[in-house]
Design a protein around this motif. Structure first.
Motif, PDB file in Angstrom:
ATOM      1  N   ASN A 140     -22.367   4.649  -2.581  1.00  0.00           N
ATOM      2  CA  ASN A 140     -21.787   5.986  -2.735  1.00  0.00           C
ATOM      3  C   ASN A 140     -20.607   6.274  -1.802  1.00  0.00           C
ATOM      4  N   HIS A 141     -20.149   5.257  -1.057  1.00  0.00           N
ATOM      5  CA  HIS A 141     -18.986   5.453  -0.195  1.00  0.00           C
ATOM      6  C   HIS A 141     -18.352   4.114   0.167  1.00  0.00           C
ATOM      7  N   PHE A 142     -17.167   4.185   0.765  1.00  0.00           N
ATOM      8  CA  PHE A 142     -16.496   2.969   1.215  1.00  0.00           C
ATOM      9  C   PHE A 142     -15.789   3.243   2.542  1.00  0.00           C
ATOM     10  N   HIS A 143     -15.525   2.163   3.268  1.00  0.00           N
ATOM     11  CA  HIS A 143     -14.760   2.195   4.512  1.00  0.00           C
ATOM     12  C   HIS A 143     -13.703   1.101   4.456  1.00  0.00           C
ATOM     13  N   LEU A 144     -12.505   1.424   4.929  1.00  0.00           N
ATOM     14  CA  LEU A 144     -11.432   0.454   5.097  1.00  0.00           C
ATOM     15  C   LEU A 144     -10.862   0.625   6.497  1.00  0.00           C
ATOM     16  N   VAL A 145     -10.577  -0.482   7.157  1.00  0.00           N
ATOM     17  CA  VAL A 145      -9.877  -0.468   8.440  1.00  0.00           C
ATOM     18  C   VAL A 145      -8.547  -1.153   8.176  1.00  0.00           C
ATOM     19  N   ILE A 146      -7.458  -0.400   8.316  1.00  0.00           N
ATOM     20  CA  ILE A 146      -6.161  -0.908   7.870  1.00  0.00           C
ATOM     21  C   ILE A 146      -5.056  -0.650   8.901  1.00  0.00           C
ATOM     22  N   ARG A 147      -3.941  -1.336   8.683  1.00  0.00           N
ATOM     23  CA  ARG A 147      -2.677  -1.037   9.364  1.00  0.00           C
ATOM     24  C   ARG A 147      -1.635  -0.818   8.270  1.00  0.00           C
ATOM     25  N   LEU A 148      -0.812   0.202   8.420  1.00  0.00           N
ATOM     26  CA  LEU A 148       0.259   0.454   7.453  1.00  0.00           C
ATOM     27  C   LEU A 148       1.435  -0.472   7.730  1.00  0.00           C
ATOM     28  N   ASN A 149       1.922  -1.125   6.685  1.00  0.00           N
ATOM     29  CA  ASN A 149       3.089  -1.987   6.791  1.00  0.00           C
ATOM     30  C   ASN A 149       4.330  -1.337   6.192  1.00  0.00           C
ATOM     31  N   GLU A 150       4.131  -0.229   5.490  1.00  0.00           N
ATOM     32  CA  GLU A 150       5.222   0.499   4.836  1.00  0.00           C
ATOM     33  C   GLU A 150       5.173   1.955   5.286  1.00  0.00           C
ATOM     34  N   GLU A 151       6.166   2.716   4.862  1.00  0.00           N
ATOM     35  CA  GLU A 151       6.227   4.141   5.199  1.00  0.00           C
ATOM     36  C   GLU A 151       5.115   4.914   4.480  1.00  0.00           C
ATOM     37  N   GLU A 152       4.785   6.075   5.039  1.00  0.00           N
ATOM     38  CA  GLU A 152       3.670   6.904   4.571  1.00  0.00           C
ATOM     39  C   GLU A 152       3.743   7.214   3.083  1.00  0.00           C
ATOM     40  N   GLN A 153       4.895   7.616   2.581  1.00  0.00           N
ATOM     41  CA  GLN A 153       5.008   8.002   1.163  1.00  0.00           C
ATOM     42  C   GLN A 153       4.670   6.834   0.249  1.00  0.00           C
ATOM     43  N   ILE A 154       5.122   5.668   0.585  1.00  0.00           N
ATOM     44  CA  ILE A 154       4.868   4.474  -0.236  1.00  0.00           C
ATOM     45  C   ILE A 154       3.379   4.158  -0.249  1.00  0.00           C
ATOM     46  N   VAL A 155       2.762   4.197   0.923  1.00  0.00           N
ATOM     47  CA  VAL A 155       1.333   3.863   1.031  1.00  0.00           C
ATOM     48  C   VAL A 155       0.474   4.937   0.379  1.00  0.00           C
ATOM     49  N   THR A 156       0.795   6.186   0.591  1.00  0.00           N
ATOM     50  CA  THR A 156       0.026   7.277  -0.016  1.00  0.00           C
ATOM     51  C   THR A 156       0.084   7.190  -1.541  1.00  0.00           C
ATOM     52  N   GLN A 157       1.259   6.916  -2.089  1.00  0.00           N
ATOM     53  CA  GLN A 157       1.386   6.772  -3.543  1.00  0.00           C
ATOM     54  C   GLN A 157       0.597   5.565  -4.038  1.00  0.00           C
ATOM     55  N   ALA A 158       0.638   4.470  -3.284  1.00  0.00           N
ATOM     56  CA  ALA A 158      -0.118   3.275  -3.665  1.00  0.00           C
ATOM     57  C   ALA A 158      -1.619   3.552  -3.652  1.00  0.00           C
ATOM     58  N   PHE A 159      -2.098   4.287  -2.636  1.00  0.00           N
ATOM     59  CA  PHE A 159      -3.516   4.663  -2.608  1.00  0.00           C
ATOM     60  C   PHE A 159      -3.848   5.541  -3.815  1.00  0.00           C
ATOM     61  N   SER A 160      -2.995   6.476  -4.135  1.00  0.00           N
ATOM     62  CA  SER A 160      -3.220   7.347  -5.290  1.00  0.00           C
ATOM     63  C   SER A 160      -3.319   6.528  -6.576  1.00  0.00           C
ATOM     64  N   ASN A 161      -2.388   5.619  -6.767  1.00  0.00           N
ATOM     65  CA  ASN A 161      -2.414   4.758  -7.956  1.00  0.00           C
ATOM     66  C   ASN A 161      -3.675   3.894  -7.989  1.00  0.00           C
ATOM     67  N   PHE A 162      -4.045   3.360  -6.845  1.00  0.00           N
ATOM     68  CA  PHE A 162      -5.249   2.534  -6.725  1.00  0.00           C
ATOM     69  C   PHE A 162      -6.492   3.331  -7.102  1.00  0.00           C
ATOM     70  N   PHE A 163      -6.679   4.484  -6.483  1.00  0.00           N
ATOM     71  CA  PHE A 163      -7.875   5.282  -6.766  1.00  0.00           C
ATOM     72  C   PHE A 163      -7.891   5.752  -8.215  1.00  0.00           C
ATOM     73  N   ASN A 164      -6.751   6.172  -8.731  1.00  0.00           N
ATOM     74  CA  ASN A 164      -6.697   6.606 -10.137  1.00  0.00           C
ATOM     75  C   ASN A 164      -7.065   5.474 -11.084  1.00  0.00           C
ATOM     76  N   SER A 165      -6.568   4.277 -10.822  1.00  0.00           N
ATOM     77  CA  SER A 165      -6.885   3.151 -11.706  1.00  0.00           C
ATOM     78  C   SER A 165      -8.375   2.822 -11.655  1.00  0.00           C
ATOM     79  N   TYR A 166      -8.956   2.896 -10.466  1.00  0.00           N
ATOM     80  CA  TYR A 166     -10.391   2.614 -10.345  1.00  0.00           C
ATOM     81  C   TYR A 166     -11.210   3.687 -11.062  1.00  0.00           C
ATOM     82  N   VAL A 167     -10.894   4.950 -10.818  1.00  0.00           N
ATOM     83  CA  VAL A 167     -11.678   6.042 -11.405  1.00  0.00           C
ATOM     84  C   VAL A 167     -11.600   6.024 -12.925  1.00  0.00           C
TER      85      VAL A 167
END
Length: 183
Positions: free
Chosen positions: A56-83
């Motif tokens: 019922n949950h997940f954890h990720l430990v990460i480092r950002l390699n790109e700027e915030e907007q790029i990573v935030t959009q990528a997370f959004s696309n990732f979560f949307n595709s999974y859901v």
């Protein structure tokens, strides 16, 4: 609740859970698909230092390699595709995750090490399972010699080598076991 702003080169604990505590993974195939989509949408934009997928949950430990907007959009696309795939598979509609993924910035190396251990010990905390054998965490990938998308060398360097990595996990596991048995 104001969300932590993601910064390039910053280390973060990213996590979320199912809305109203619902399952976000119903089987191993869901977990494998989640990891596949994570790689598809985020690899290169982030570096992964640890992860654990619970039902019922997940954890990720990460480092950002790109700027915030790029990573935030990528997370959004990732979560949307999974859901979308998850909802289609089990014939459900609507949100799966609680609103916005949670993020905590890690400000020092000790916090990073403790978080990696905490994430790996999740199967023990929640299901009383062996964290060493749990299939959906990065622990096995880090101690293995098999190819991985985890930043194995950086994690092992952080802990001073594989022996100390294992030792630190076992020490924390023993401490938690004693703490819960005697409380």
């Amino acid at each position: 609740m104001k969300l932590e702003v993601l910064e390039k080169d910053g280390y973060y604990h990213i996590y979320n859970k199912g809305i109203n505590g619902c399952l976000i993974f119903e089987n191993d195939e869901n977990k494998n698909f989640f990891l596949k989509q994570l790689s598809k949408y985020l690899l290169g934009k982030i570096s992964i230092f640890g992860y654990c997928l619970m039902d019922n949950h997940f954890h990720l430990v990460i480092r950002l390699n790109e700027e915030e907007q790029i990573v935030t959009q990528a997370f959004s696309n990732f979560f949307n595709s999974y859901v979308k795939a998850f909802n289609k598979e089990i014939d459900r509609t609507g949100s799966l995750f609680e609103k916005h993924f949670k993020r905590i910035k890690l400000n020092d190396e000790d916090y990073l090490k403790q978080l990696i251990i905490y994430v790996h010990l999740n199967p023990k905390h929640h299901l009383d399972l062996s964290f060493q054998k749990y299939k959906f965490s990065s622990y096995q990938s880090i101690i293995s010699i098999k190819e991985t998308k985890i930043e194995r060398e950086e994690v092992l360097k952080l802990f001073g080598g594989i022996e100390n990595f294992i030792f630190c996990h076992n020490q924390k596991n023993d401490f938690l076991t004693e703490k819960y048995i005697f409380e």
